[in-house]
Design a protein around this motif. Structure first.
Motif, short mmCIF file in Angstrom:
data_model
loop_
_atom_site.label_atom_id
_atom_site.label_comp_id
_atom_site.label_asym_id
_atom_site.label_seq_id
_atom_site.Cartn_x
_atom_site.Cartn_y
_atom_site.Cartn_z
N TYR A 288 0.94 -1.25 -0.20
CA TYR A 288 -0.05 -0.07 -0.20
C TYR A 288 0.93 1.26 -0.04
N ASN A 289 1.86 1.19 0.81
CA ASN A 289 2.92 2.44 1.12
C ASN A 289 3.48 2.82 -0.53
N PHE A 290 3.94 1.47 -1.14
CA PHE A 290 4.63 1.86 -2.26
C PHE A 290 3.55 2.43 -3.50
N GLU A 291 2.42 1.91 -3.45
CA GLU A 291 1.27 2.28 -4.35
C GLU A 291 1.12 3.78 -4.03
N THR A 294 3.57 6.05 -5.76
CA THR A 294 3.55 6.60 -7.31
C THR A 294 2.92 8.08 -7.63
N PHE A 295 1.74 8.15 -6.42
CA PHE A 295 1.32 9.31 -6.53
C PHE A 295 2.18 10.72 -6.10
N ILE A 296 3.04 10.36 -5.24
CA ILE A 296 4.14 11.59 -4.87
C ILE A 296 5.07 11.60 -6.08
N TYR A 307 -4.97 8.05 -0.48
CA TYR A 307 -4.72 6.73 -0.80
C TYR A 307 -4.27 6.01 0.53
N LEU A 308 -3.37 6.54 1.41
CA LEU A 308 -2.92 6.10 2.73
C LEU A 308 -4.01 5.93 3.60
N GLN A 309 -4.90 6.84 3.48
CA GLN A 309 -6.02 6.74 4.72
C GLN A 309 -7.08 5.90 4.36
N LEU A 332 1.57 2.76 7.53
CA LEU A 332 0.95 3.71 6.73
C LEU A 332 0.71 4.77 7.35
N THR A 333 0.33 5.02 8.81
CA THR A 333 0.40 6.16 9.45
C THR A 333 1.69 6.82 9.42
#
Length: 500
Positions: A288-291, A294-296, A307-309, A332-333
């Motif tokens: 999840y963190n790596f996905e 991609t937005f960053i 996305y992380l939330q 994730l947090t």
């Protein structure tokens, strides 16, 4: 200059060991390979299951190894070393702690070698590294022909930042047993990630492992990491995809393919890699963190946070062990906190730190180890200090940094004060005290890409473009995925271009 939260369970078990011995009061029917510390069990079937699990763990696949150790213990509940490795292949912090305690409770069944192993575990738990060192040396003296015992000693040297000694000792383990994969991988990663780096030597050891175990997906993955460090992203992608062909259920291979595609600019393909990785992973909690990263890379920090939330909410709904959910949500947090800190959103950062605190307390309870408790408390004080600093309250940040020193007072880790120096480096940088900031930065991990970023900016502000340029160039060529890296990559590229 930033201390990211490390939530991978292997950071806990890395303080343990990779060696083995076994004794039974029953007549042994099978023994461990000649030249190693003896491993015995009354059950031929248990031994076969154990050896399969150990081979997989040696190759780096703890998930698949775990089932074999479980089976070995089912066949022989008194198989001490199977219980030890069951702890080392745990699926979560709670799983590790429970199996660690089961292992330590088997002392009356343990031989001298296993008792030494238990003593080493207890020394780690009590944060007594001098005792750990003496016990580890004692083990190698008792079993000088054991590549595992020697490799474990190398691990101790590495953990104490004695890099040259660690590398020499891992090389000795390979001399003892030219087929010992863990020492090859350890040497490869040492040369890949630890100063002084040597990518040629790293590749040599990873290729050695591939030659020994050509059907291992993990050997291909490690070689891919080496290509990635050297900037050959296409070749790295090829290795990761080959690993996925060798084992279609290896979630790490698919996730690493996502990393290569991310830095190749193939962000849509990277997201597909990460989703596929999550689909085949044990609990469906990975990447999840790596996905979000991609937005960053697209410059959309808000989308990454959203996305992380959403990922945290999705994790909450999954029917998986609570401990695994806890550690995933904490990771994730902490990524959300990293984004908020980097972008200067002090209110958001304060909220994320508040969310992390009860999770941190729960993690401490699960692990039940002094070394983890002190480091986790220091970790939370670090986040609190950075929250104050981001809000401009530098006096409060410095006061909280003093609590980090108190938290880690009993630790004999040579790098224990790095989070303390990280806070002061940031505070001094934000106040324009660049030379003072650099003094604190000199105490930090020289291989940490985010530390390099702040050092580069400090040198640039002092007019030392040569040093700044060198650091920005190292950052741009790093190619290893973390929230800190993707946050700085675009700026580093712009800085490098403007200074060329």
């Amino acid at each position: 200059m930033f201390r990211s939260f490390k939530h991978n369970i292997w950071l806990l078990t890395a303080l343990l060991f990779l060696f083995v011995a076994c004794q039974s009061d029953k007549e042994p029917k099978m023994t461990y390979p000649e030249g190693e510390i003896p491993v015995t069990t009354a059950s031929d079937e248990a031994m076969q299951e154990f050896l399969k699990g150990l081979e997989l763990l040696d190759h780096g696949n703890a998930q698949e190894a775990r089932a074999y150790f479980d089976k070995a213990l089912e066949l022989d509940p008194d198989f001490v070393s199977a219980q030890m490795y069951r702890a080392n292949s745990a699926s979560s912090a709670k799983d590790w702690a429970e199996n660690r305690d089961k292992f330590l409770a088997m002392r009356d069944k343990a031989n001298e070698g296993e008792a030494l192993m238990m003593d080493i575990v207890e020394a780690n738990l009590a944060v007594d590294q001098e005792k750990r060192k003496n016990l580890t040396l004692k083990l190698t003296e008792k079993y000088p022909s054991s590549a595992r015992a020697v490799s474990n000693l190398a691990g101790y040297y590495s953990s104490m930042d004695e890099t040259a000694k660690a590398r020499e000792t891992w090389a000795k383990a390979i001399e003892i047993n030219p087929d010992f994969i863990p020492a090859m991988n350890s040497l490869g990663f040492s040369y890949l990630f630890t100063t002084p780096k040597d990518y040629t030597k790293a590749q040599k050891y990873f290729e050695m492992a591939v030659e020994k175990i050509p059907q291992s997906s993990r050997a291909q993955i490690n070689l891919g990491d080496c290509y990635r460090a050297q900037g050959d992203l296409q070749k790295a992608l090829g290795s990761y995809l080959k690993a996925a062909e060798l084992d279609p259920n290896d979630d790490v291979a698919l996730s690493k393919a996502g990393h290569a595609n991310s830095f190749l600019g193939n962000l849509t393909a990277a997201r597909e890699n990460y989703r596929n990785s999550r689909a085949v992973s044990e609990f469906g909690l990975g990447s999840y963190n790596f996905e979000a990263n991609t937005f960053i890379l697209e410059g959309d920090h808000e989308k990454a946070l959203a996305y992380l939330q959403e990922a945290i909410e999705e994790v909450d709904q999954k029917d998986v062990p609570a401990s695994n959910k806890l550690w995933t949500k904490m990771g994730l947090t902490s990524n959300c906190a990293a984004i908020a800190m980097h972008t200067g959103d002090s209110e958001a950062l304060k909220g994320y730190v508040a969310e992390m605190q009860p999770m941190s307390d729960q993690m401490i309870e699960e692990v039940g180890a002094a070394f983890f408790t002190m480091n986790q408390r220091a970790n939370m004080h670090f986040w609190e200090a950075m929250s104050s600093a981001t809000a401009g309250d530098f006096e409060e940040a410095a006061a909280t940094a003093e609590l980090i020193k108190t938290d880690l007072e009993l630790s004999d880790d040579p790098n224990k004060l790095r989070p303390y120096h990280q806070v002061h480096a940031y505070v001094n940088f934000q106040q324009g005290n660049y030379e003072k900031a650099l003094e604190h930065m000199a105490e930090l991990d020289p291989d940490d890409v985010y530390n390099k970023y702040w050092m580069a900016k400090a040198y640039k502000n002092l007019g030392d473009n040569e040093k700044a340029n060198k650091l920005f160039e190292e950052i741009v060529n790093d190619n290893f995925n973390s929230v800190q890296y993707v946050l700085i990559l675009g700026e580093a590229r712009e800085m490098l271009a403007s200074m060329s």
